[in-house]
Design a protein around this motif. Structure first.
Motif, PDB file in Angstrom:
ATOM      1  N   LEU A  53       0.831  -1.209   0.000  1.00 56.98           N
ATOM      2  CA  LEU A  53       0.000   0.000   0.000  1.00 56.98           C
ATOM      3  C   LEU A  53       0.862   1.254   0.000  1.00 56.98           C
ATOM      4  O   LEU A  53       0.562   2.225  -0.695  1.00 56.98           O
ATOM      5  CB  LEU A  53      -0.926  -0.002   1.234  1.00 56.98           C
ATOM      6  N   ALA A  54       1.956   1.228   0.771  1.00 56.51           N
ATOM      7  CA  ALA A  54       2.839   2.391   0.852  1.00 56.51           C
ATOM      8  C   ALA A  54       3.460   2.676  -0.512  1.00 56.51           C
ATOM      9  O   ALA A  54       3.522   3.823  -0.957  1.00 56.51           O
ATOM     10  CB  ALA A  54       3.925   2.150   1.896  1.00 56.51           C
ATOM     11  N   PHE A  55       3.910   1.617  -1.197  1.00 52.58           N
ATOM     12  CA  PHE A  55       4.490   1.788  -2.533  1.00 52.58           C
ATOM     13  C   PHE A  55       3.453   2.385  -3.496  1.00 52.58           C
ATOM     14  O   PHE A  55       3.726   3.356  -4.213  1.00 52.58           O
ATOM     15  CB  PHE A  55       4.999   0.455  -3.076  1.00 52.58           C
ATOM     16  N   LEU A  56       2.260   1.793  -3.504  1.00 48.99           N
ATOM     17  CA  LEU A  56       1.224   2.250  -4.433  1.00 48.99           C
ATOM     18  C   LEU A  56       0.803   3.682  -4.122  1.00 48.99           C
ATOM     19  O   LEU A  56       0.562   4.493  -5.031  1.00 48.99           O
ATOM     20  CB  LEU A  56       0.010   1.316  -4.375  1.00 48.99           C
ATOM     21  N   PHE A  57       0.732   4.011  -2.829  1.00 41.76           N
ATOM     22  CA  PHE A  57       0.367   5.371  -2.430  1.00 41.76           C
ATOM     23  C   PHE A  57       1.409   6.362  -2.948  1.00 41.76           C
ATOM     24  O   PHE A  57       1.069   7.442  -3.450  1.00 41.76           O
ATOM     25  CB  PHE A  57       0.211   5.458  -0.910  1.00 41.76           C
ATOM     26  N   GLY A  58       2.696   5.994  -2.843  1.00 41.82           N
ATOM     27  CA  GLY A  58       3.763   6.854  -3.373  1.00 41.82           C
ATOM     28  C   GLY A  58       3.639   7.038  -4.873  1.00 41.82           C
ATOM     29  O   GLY A  58       3.744   8.158  -5.395  1.00 41.82           O
ATOM     30  N   THR A  59       3.391   5.935  -5.594  1.00 42.12           N
ATOM     31  CA  THR A  59       3.274   5.991  -7.054  1.00 42.12           C
ATOM     32  C   THR A  59       2.101   6.862  -7.489  1.00 42.12           C
ATOM     33  O   THR A  59       2.160   7.572  -8.483  1.00 42.12           O
ATOM     34  CB  THR A  59       3.087   4.565  -7.623  1.00 42.12           C
ATOM     35  N   LEU A  60       1.027   6.791  -6.701  1.00 44.45           N
ATOM     36  CA  LEU A  60      -0.200   7.508  -7.039  1.00 44.45           C
ATOM     37  C   LEU A  60      -0.128   8.986  -6.650  1.00 44.45           C
ATOM     38  O   LEU A  60      -0.577   9.861  -7.396  1.00 44.45           O
ATOM     39  CB  LEU A  60      -1.357   6.830  -6.277  1.00 44.45           C
ATOM     40  N   VAL A  62       2.652  11.030  -5.490  1.00 49.43           N
ATOM     41  CA  VAL A  62       3.805  11.926  -5.685  1.00 49.43           C
ATOM     42  C   VAL A  62       3.830  12.575  -7.081  1.00 49.43           C
ATOM     43  O   VAL A  62       4.067  13.779  -7.185  1.00 49.43           O
ATOM     44  CB  VAL A  62       5.132  11.202  -5.353  1.00 49.43           C
ATOM     45  N   PRO A  63       3.583  11.816  -8.182  1.00 47.70           N
ATOM     46  CA  PRO A  63       3.657  12.451  -9.512  1.00 47.70           C
ATOM     47  C   PRO A  63       2.792  13.707  -9.666  1.00 47.70           C
ATOM     48  O   PRO A  63       3.249  14.674 -10.288  1.00 47.70           O
ATOM     49  CB  PRO A  63       3.208  11.338 -10.470  1.00 47.70           C
ATOM     50  N   PRO A  64       1.565  13.775  -9.102  1.00 54.78           N
ATOM     51  CA  PRO A  64       0.775  14.998  -9.256  1.00 54.78           C
ATOM     52  C   PRO A  64       1.488  16.238  -8.717  1.00 54.78           C
ATOM     53  O   PRO A  64       1.223  17.355  -9.177  1.00 54.78           O
ATOM     54  CB  PRO A  64      -0.497  14.707  -8.447  1.00 54.78           C
TER      55      PRO A  64
END
Lengths: 142, 154
Positions: A53-60, A62-64
């Motif tokens: 979840l932490a990885f996916l949250f970062g991927t989702l 941070v880019p914005p």
């Protein structure tokens, strides 16, 4: 003159490879987007749920934060819902059957010189190229 | 429970996972991998071929070539977890069929799983619909795998 897109591509690629390097060396994990997400979806990754979840949250999330640096950011995704649904289903089923996608088999598998990663990458490139040829140049729908 | 653990007292590997995901997603944005037209241009070998993705893949693979050597020599990660063992070099029907299916979907919409996540916030309804369809595909994948193996192993 080297096109700007190629330079940004290589720079972004280095960031992707750097992220894969950190995930492997520090966490001992292969950075594969479909595996990290898929393990949550089908429950096979329950024991590492928070890490995923932490990885996916970062991927989702941070880019914005980088978007204001650009004039405009657009995914240019098709507006044909039938194509989008078919494509999503194929990507979801296909990456789970193959046990990897562009990041797992592509980046991590190729760099490990793993036969499965190299073979999978050759096949999904073939599948993608044939699909773009048929749907763009024969049928003219994408 | 997961929320409390994540925000209250996250473990080091969870913080590293968040940062890694952030760098990964940012790299996907910077490189142009979230632009479906660029991806389809890369796959368009018989049209106006766009080689940008070769630079993305090259940039990502190059550092990892060295990192894999270090990782396999160390055998354990910095945080003490084992480095994933090398899988048997076997091409099974699921790998072949799955890779072809994934490629077809990637070509159709121009999105693969990482960029679908990284562009979720800016992808509009199309990005959201793709993401939902992809997760649905992941849910039915075990059923498809079972059907495939019953067809190929008998």
């Amino acid at each position: 003159m080297i096109p700007q897109d190629w330079i940004w591509g290589a720079l972004g690629g280095l960031m992707i490879g750097g992220a894969a390097a950190i995930y492997l060396l520090v966490n001992g994990r292969i950075m594969g987007a479909s595996g990290i997400l898929g393990g949550l979806v089908d429950g096979t990754g329950r024991d590492s749920m928070v890490e995923r979840l932490a990885f996916l949250f970062g991927t989702l999330a941070v880019p914005p934060l980088l978007v204001p640096l650009y004039h405009s950011v657009d995914t240019h995704i098709t507006t044909n819902p039938g194509i989008i649904i078919a494509a999503g289903l194929l990507v979801g089923v296909g990456t789970r059957l193959a046990n990897g996608c562009t990041s797992g088999h592509g980046v991590c598998g190729i760099s490990r010189l793993a036969p499965r990663g190299l073979g999978s990458t050759a096949l999904y490139l073939l599948g993608g190229a044939v699909t773009v040829f048929v749907f763009r140049h024969v049928l003219g729908v994408i | 429970m997961a929320g409390r653990k994540f925000f209250g007292h996250a473990e080091p590997r969870e913080i590293v996972a968040f940062l890694t995901g952030g760098i990964f997603g940012s790299g996907l944005l910077v490189s142009g991998m979230i632009d479906t037209k660029k991806v389809q241009g890369w796959l368009d070998f018989f049209g106006a071929w766009d080689p940008t993705l070769a630079f993305v893949l090259g940039g990502a693979v190059l550092p990892m070539l060295f990192v894999w050597r270090i990782a396999e020599k160390r055998k354990v990660s910095v945080l003490g977890t084992p480095i994933p063992p090398r899988p048997a070099p076997k091409m099974d029907p699921a790998l072949i069929a799955g890779s072809l299916m994934f490629g077809a979907g990637w070509g159709l919409a121009g999105l693969c799983p990482g960029p679908a996540l990284a562009s979720f916030a800016i992808g509009g309804w199309g990005g959201a619909l793709f993401f939902l369809s992809m997760v649905s595909g992941m849910i039915v994948a075990p059923t498809v795998a079972g059907w495939l193996s019953s067809r190929t192993t008998s």
